[in-house]
Design a protein around this motif. Sequence first.
Motif, PDB file in Angstrom:
ATOM      1  N   ILE A  87       2.245   4.148  -2.599  1.00 61.13           N
ATOM      2  CA  ILE A  87       1.939   5.467  -3.270  1.00 61.13           C
ATOM      3  C   ILE A  87       2.727   6.809  -3.146  1.00 61.13           C
ATOM      4  O   ILE A  87       3.253   8.033  -3.457  1.00 61.13           O
ATOM      5  CB  ILE A  87       1.609   6.576  -1.331  1.00 61.13           C
ATOM      6  CG1 ILE A  87      -0.062   5.527  -1.124  1.00 61.13           C
ATOM      7  CG2 ILE A  87       1.232   7.436  -1.399  1.00 61.13           C
ATOM      8  CD1 ILE A  87      -0.369   5.748   0.769  1.00 61.13           C
ATOM      9  N   TYR A 103       0.703  -1.398   0.284  1.00 66.69           N
ATOM     10  CA  TYR A 103      -0.100   0.041   0.120  1.00 66.69           C
ATOM     11  C   TYR A 103       0.787   1.038  -0.063  1.00 66.69           C
ATOM     12  O   TYR A 103       0.182   2.462  -0.760  1.00 66.69           O
ATOM     13  CB  TYR A 103      -1.009   0.240   1.133  1.00 66.69           C
ATOM     14  CG  TYR A 103      -1.955   1.191   1.353  1.00 66.69           C
ATOM     15  CD1 TYR A 103      -3.192   1.778   0.862  1.00 66.69           C
ATOM     16  CD2 TYR A 103      -1.146   2.091   2.596  1.00 66.69           C
ATOM     17  CE1 TYR A 103      -3.516   3.091   1.056  1.00 66.69           C
ATOM     18  CE2 TYR A 103      -2.034   3.297   3.153  1.00 66.69           C
ATOM     19  CZ  TYR A 103      -2.181   3.550   2.788  1.00 66.69           C
ATOM     20  OH  TYR A 103      -3.780   4.785   2.803  1.00 66.69           O
ATOM     21  N   THR A 104       1.883   1.089   0.464  1.00 68.40           N
ATOM     22  CA  THR A 104       2.807   1.969   0.610  1.00 68.40           C
ATOM     23  C   THR A 104       3.561   2.685  -0.010  1.00 68.40           C
ATOM     24  O   THR A 104       4.171   3.698  -0.935  1.00 68.40           O
ATOM     25  CB  THR A 104       3.476   2.415   2.074  1.00 68.40           C
ATOM     26  OG1 THR A 104       3.217   2.141   3.438  1.00 68.40           O
ATOM     27  CG2 THR A 104       4.565   3.302   2.675  1.00 68.40           C
ATOM     28  N   ILE A 137      -1.318  11.274   6.352  1.00 66.14           N
ATOM     29  CA  ILE A 137      -2.439  10.523   7.548  1.00 66.14           C
ATOM     30  C   ILE A 137      -3.105   9.583   6.271  1.00 66.14           C
ATOM     31  O   ILE A 137      -2.771   8.353   7.329  1.00 66.14           O
ATOM     32  CB  ILE A 137      -2.990  11.917   7.201  1.00 66.14           C
ATOM     33  CG1 ILE A 137      -3.310  12.951   7.922  1.00 66.14           C
ATOM     34  CG2 ILE A 137      -5.410  11.227   7.722  1.00 66.14           C
ATOM     35  CD1 ILE A 137      -4.735  14.480   7.631  1.00 66.14           C
ATOM     36  N   PHE A 138      -2.887   9.385   5.401  1.00 69.09           N
ATOM     37  CA  PHE A 138      -3.194   7.969   4.880  1.00 69.09           C
ATOM     38  C   PHE A 138      -2.169   6.836   4.828  1.00 69.09           C
ATOM     39  O   PHE A 138      -2.933   6.098   5.247  1.00 69.09           O
ATOM     40  CB  PHE A 138      -3.911   7.842   3.125  1.00 69.09           C
ATOM     41  CG  PHE A 138      -4.981   8.749   2.875  1.00 69.09           C
ATOM     42  CD1 PHE A 138      -6.063   8.231   3.201  1.00 69.09           C
ATOM     43  CD2 PHE A 138      -4.995  10.231   2.527  1.00 69.09           C
ATOM     44  CE1 PHE A 138      -7.374   8.698   2.439  1.00 69.09           C
ATOM     45  CE2 PHE A 138      -6.417  10.600   1.991  1.00 69.09           C
ATOM     46  CZ  PHE A 138      -7.484   9.576   2.579  1.00 69.09           C
ATOM     47  N   ILE A 139      -1.123   7.153   5.102  1.00 73.95           N
ATOM     48  CA  ILE A 139      -0.761   6.288   5.263  1.00 73.95           C
ATOM     49  C   ILE A 139       1.148   5.875   6.763  1.00 73.95           C
ATOM     50  O   ILE A 139       0.609   5.152   7.792  1.00 73.95           O
ATOM     51  CB  ILE A 139       1.150   6.775   5.383  1.00 73.95           C
ATOM     52  CG1 ILE A 139       1.548   6.600   3.522  1.00 73.95           C
ATOM     53  CG2 ILE A 139       2.174   6.250   5.922  1.00 73.95           C
ATOM     54  CD1 ILE A 139       2.786   7.416   2.971  1.00 73.95           C
ATOM     55  N   PHE A 147      -2.343  14.860   3.978  1.00 72.55           N
ATOM     56  CA  PHE A 147      -3.422  14.235   3.499  1.00 72.55           C
ATOM     57  C   PHE A 147      -2.962  12.806   2.805  1.00 72.55           C
ATOM     58  O   PHE A 147      -3.509  12.012   4.093  1.00 72.55           O
ATOM     59  CB  PHE A 147      -4.280  14.976   2.415  1.00 72.55           C
ATOM     60  CG  PHE A 147      -5.606  15.834   3.250  1.00 72.55           C
ATOM     61  CD1 PHE A 147      -6.411  14.710   3.636  1.00 72.55           C
ATOM     62  CD2 PHE A 147      -5.322  16.648   2.306  1.00 72.55           C
ATOM     63  CE1 PHE A 147      -7.621  15.949   4.210  1.00 72.55           C
ATOM     64  CE2 PHE A 147      -6.575  17.809   3.308  1.00 72.55           C
ATOM     65  CZ  PHE A 147      -8.082  16.799   3.968  1.00 72.55           C
ATOM     66  N   ILE A 148      -1.545  12.822   2.421  1.00 74.15           N
ATOM     67  CA  ILE A 148      -1.263  11.915   2.149  1.00 74.15           C
ATOM     68  C   ILE A 148      -0.625  11.350   3.238  1.00 74.15           C
ATOM     69  O   ILE A 148      -0.521   9.989   3.416  1.00 74.15           O
ATOM     70  CB  ILE A 148      -0.239  11.991   1.016  1.00 74.15           C
ATOM     71  CG1 ILE A 148      -0.313  12.470  -0.358  1.00 74.15           C
ATOM     72  CG2 ILE A 148       0.892  10.528   0.584  1.00 74.15           C
ATOM     73  CD1 ILE A 148       0.684  12.615  -1.083  1.00 74.15           C
TER      74      ILE A 148
END
Length: 229
Positions: A30, A26-27, A74-76, A71-72
């Motif tokens: 991104i 997932y990371t 936060i998603f991580i 925001f990126i």
Amino acid sequence: MATWAQLGLQDASSPLMEELIYFHDYTLIILTLIIILVFYGLISLITSSLTNRFFLEGQELETIWTVVPAFILIFIAFPSLQLLYLMDEVNNPFLTIKAIGHQWYWSYEYTDYHEIEFDSYMVPTSDLEAGLPRLLEVDNRLVLPYQNPIRVLVSSADVLHSWAVPSLGVKMDAVPGRLNQTSFLLSRTGLFYGQCSEICGANHSFMPIVIESVPFENFESWITQNLEE
């Protein structure tokens, strides 16, 4: 076990390692998107001679390139924190093992069975049987039942060590005078190899860890045999 020229992570042998691999992928997605966007911007700046006068000073643009990275992150961060707390969770362990690091071998105690304890030394290359991995096989394997929660108490008798089995997603430092705990659940049978992951001295690379995951019936037979001896 890791193989020659392997680029990815080892196959997961526990639910925890599966989650770690999912988070890694997932990371990585991104990060790949970020790298593509940054390189696209750099190539555009290098190859284009046009200048947009509205981009020389624009509050909207500065707001965007400040808010979007936030925001990126936060998603991580949220999946990372969730996984971090999951790794520290210990729920009603079926079996507790005490692993003590020495220079340079491991000793194990089955704390639920007071008479079962042994040392685990690396098998020298000259004594290896055909098919066994060099520098990874031990004379006494840690036998555990699969599909049962296992707790491992890790400590050291001399210097800093680290009890690590990559395919299980487990790595815990062994500190003299202190008990650290970790837990895992074996999702399949087989042999799982690890090593001390702390530079603990001259023979640091010669204190491997071998877990033999067996069905519960086989584990019961092994326990009974050791208690009789």
